[in-house]
Design a protein around this motif. Structure first.
Motif, mmCIF file in Angstrom:
data_model
loop_
_atom_site.group_PDB
_atom_site.id
_atom_site.type_symbol
_atom_site.label_atom_id
_atom_site.label_comp_id
_atom_site.label_asym_id
_atom_site.label_seq_id
_atom_site.Cartn_x
_atom_site.Cartn_y
_atom_site.Cartn_z
ATOM 1 N N UNK A 271 10.112 3.745 -10.979
ATOM 2 C CA UNK A 271 8.675 3.986 -11.054
ATOM 3 C C UNK A 271 8.176 4.722 -9.823
ATOM 4 N N UNK A 272 8.605 4.279 -8.644
ATOM 5 C CA UNK A 272 8.182 4.931 -7.395
ATOM 6 C C UNK A 272 8.579 6.401 -7.405
ATOM 7 N N UNK B 251 9.167 8.320 -9.962
ATOM 8 C CA UNK B 251 8.432 9.018 -11.016
ATOM 9 C C UNK B 251 7.003 9.346 -10.584
ATOM 10 N N UNK B 252 6.287 8.340 -10.090
ATOM 11 C CA UNK B 252 4.874 8.557 -9.752
ATOM 12 C C UNK B 252 4.705 9.425 -8.501
ATOM 13 N N UNK B 253 5.689 9.362 -7.595
ATOM 14 C CA UNK B 253 5.626 10.197 -6.401
ATOM 15 C C UNK B 253 5.760 11.673 -6.765
ATOM 16 N N UNK B 254 6.717 11.972 -7.628
ATOM 17 C CA UNK B 254 6.938 13.361 -8.048
ATOM 18 C C UNK B 254 5.759 13.909 -8.839
ATOM 19 N N UNK B 255 5.062 13.054 -9.546
ATOM 20 C CA UNK B 255 3.951 13.506 -10.381
ATOM 21 C C UNK B 255 2.591 13.276 -9.729
ATOM 22 N N UNK B 256 2.606 12.789 -8.508
ATOM 23 C CA UNK B 256 1.385 12.600 -7.712
ATOM 24 C C UNK B 256 0.316 11.807 -8.477
ATOM 25 N N UNK B 257 0.700 10.598 -8.902
ATOM 26 C CA UNK B 257 -0.252 9.736 -9.598
ATOM 27 C C UNK B 257 -1.418 9.413 -8.668
ATOM 28 N N UNK B 258 -2.647 9.644 -9.105
ATOM 29 C CA UNK B 258 -3.801 9.302 -8.263
ATOM 30 C C UNK B 258 -4.297 7.876 -8.496
ATOM 31 N N UNK B 259 -3.675 7.159 -9.439
ATOM 32 C CA UNK B 259 -4.146 5.823 -9.765
ATOM 33 C C UNK B 259 -3.166 4.747 -9.306
ATOM 34 N N UNK B 260 -3.700 3.562 -9.148
ATOM 35 C CA UNK B 260 -2.918 2.386 -8.764
ATOM 36 C C UNK B 260 -1.843 2.151 -9.816
ATOM 37 N N UNK B 261 -0.600 1.962 -9.389
ATOM 38 C CA UNK B 261 0.514 1.821 -10.325
ATOM 39 C C UNK B 261 1.337 0.578 -10.010
ATOM 40 N N UNK B 262 1.765 -0.101 -11.063
ATOM 41 C CA UNK B 262 2.605 -1.287 -10.914
ATOM 42 C C UNK B 262 3.756 -1.189 -11.919
ATOM 43 N N UNK C 228 -2.078 1.955 -13.800
ATOM 44 C CA UNK C 228 -0.952 2.468 -14.574
ATOM 45 C C UNK C 228 0.158 1.420 -14.540
ATOM 46 N N UNK C 229 0.688 1.089 -15.716
ATOM 47 C CA UNK C 229 1.723 0.057 -15.822
ATOM 48 C C UNK C 229 3.006 0.698 -16.339
ATOM 49 N N UNK C 230 4.024 0.749 -15.481
ATOM 50 C CA UNK C 230 5.321 1.285 -15.868
ATOM 51 C C UNK C 230 6.152 0.182 -16.508
ATOM 52 N N UNK C 231 6.852 0.512 -17.581
ATOM 53 C CA UNK C 231 7.716 -0.493 -18.206
ATOM 54 C C UNK C 231 9.095 -0.515 -17.549
ATOM 55 N N UNK C 232 9.310 0.350 -16.554
ATOM 56 C CA UNK C 232 10.600 0.407 -15.869
ATOM 57 C C UNK C 232 10.530 -0.240 -14.486
ATOM 58 N N UNK C 233 11.701 -0.376 -13.856
ATOM 59 C CA UNK C 233 11.770 -1.068 -12.572
ATOM 60 C C UNK C 233 11.062 -0.282 -11.466
ATOM 61 N N UNK C 234 10.855 -0.958 -10.353
ATOM 62 C CA UNK C 234 10.087 -0.393 -9.241
ATOM 63 C C UNK C 234 10.706 0.899 -8.711
#
Length: 200
Positions: free
Chosen positions: A122-123, A125-136, A113-119
């Motif tokens: 992004x952290x 966002x993905x923490x709250x939504x429990x992303x199961x995939x590798x994110x950068x 998963x590639x976020x167009x926003x800063x780290x």
């Protein structure tokens, strides 16, 4: 005075018909507005990357702050990229589809998963939504032009020889999810070890 049920039903049908007509009118106006903007500005959204196009390396920042890049150097692997924004409602709506893909593919390809926003954003966002995939987080100003990105969400499938196999713009539907699963699993040689693609 109680209104007969028959009149309530007729009134409900009339309201539904008016709303349906309103949706059609708004859709037509939206299309006309887009055409007018295109004529005035001369802006034409780029066509997505064609199949067989070379997918170039992408500069990214890992969620621990380190700089890195995405390159397609596992010859027998496939890479599925989820490009998203932390403020995009369509990206939010697409998350269940991406999670479904992640579950159905079960390690048959690298999912990033590639976020167009800063780290930091992004952290959170993905923490709250429990992303199961590798994110950068994207750290590549040329990415939009090279990958012909004019909006998000975008789902991109890349082969191990760095050629694009498919690009899906916007929210995915069931048919597109099935298409992606089929493309990834056709001729899949083996399940991949995702040890190197774990969150830091």
């Amino acid at each position: 005075m109680k209104i007969p049920a028959k009149w309530v039903n007729i009134l409900g049908i009339v309201v539904i018909m008016l709303l349906a007509m309103d949706v059609v009118v708004l859709s037509l106006k939206n299309r006309d507005l887009k055409n007018n903007i295109r004529e005035i500005t001369g802006f034409e959204p780029p066509e997505p990357l064609e199949s067989g196009t070379l997918a170039e390396k992408i500069s990214v920042t890992l969620l621990d702050g380190r700089n890195d890049s995405i390159s397609y150097d596992e010859v027998y692997a496939k890479y599925l990229l989820f490009v998203f924004s932390t403020t995009c409602p369509h990206c939010e709506a697409n998350i269940p589809r991406w999670k479904s893909l992640n579950e159905k593919l079960d390690g048959r390809c690298f999912i990033i998963a590639i976020s167009i926003h800063d780290v930091e954003r992004t952290v959170d966002y993905v923490t709250k939504r429990e992303f199961p995939f590798y994110t950068v987080s994207l750290n590549d100003s040329a990415f939009y032009q090279r990958y012909k990105i004019s909006g998000v969400p975008v789902t991109i499938l890349v082969a191990g020889d760095a050629t694009v196999e498919g690009v899906w713009r916007g929210e995915l539907n069931d048919e597109q999810v099935g298409d992606i699963v089929s493309r990834v699993t056709d001729n899949a040689t083996a399940s991949l070890n995702h040890q190197e693609f774990r969150q830091h």
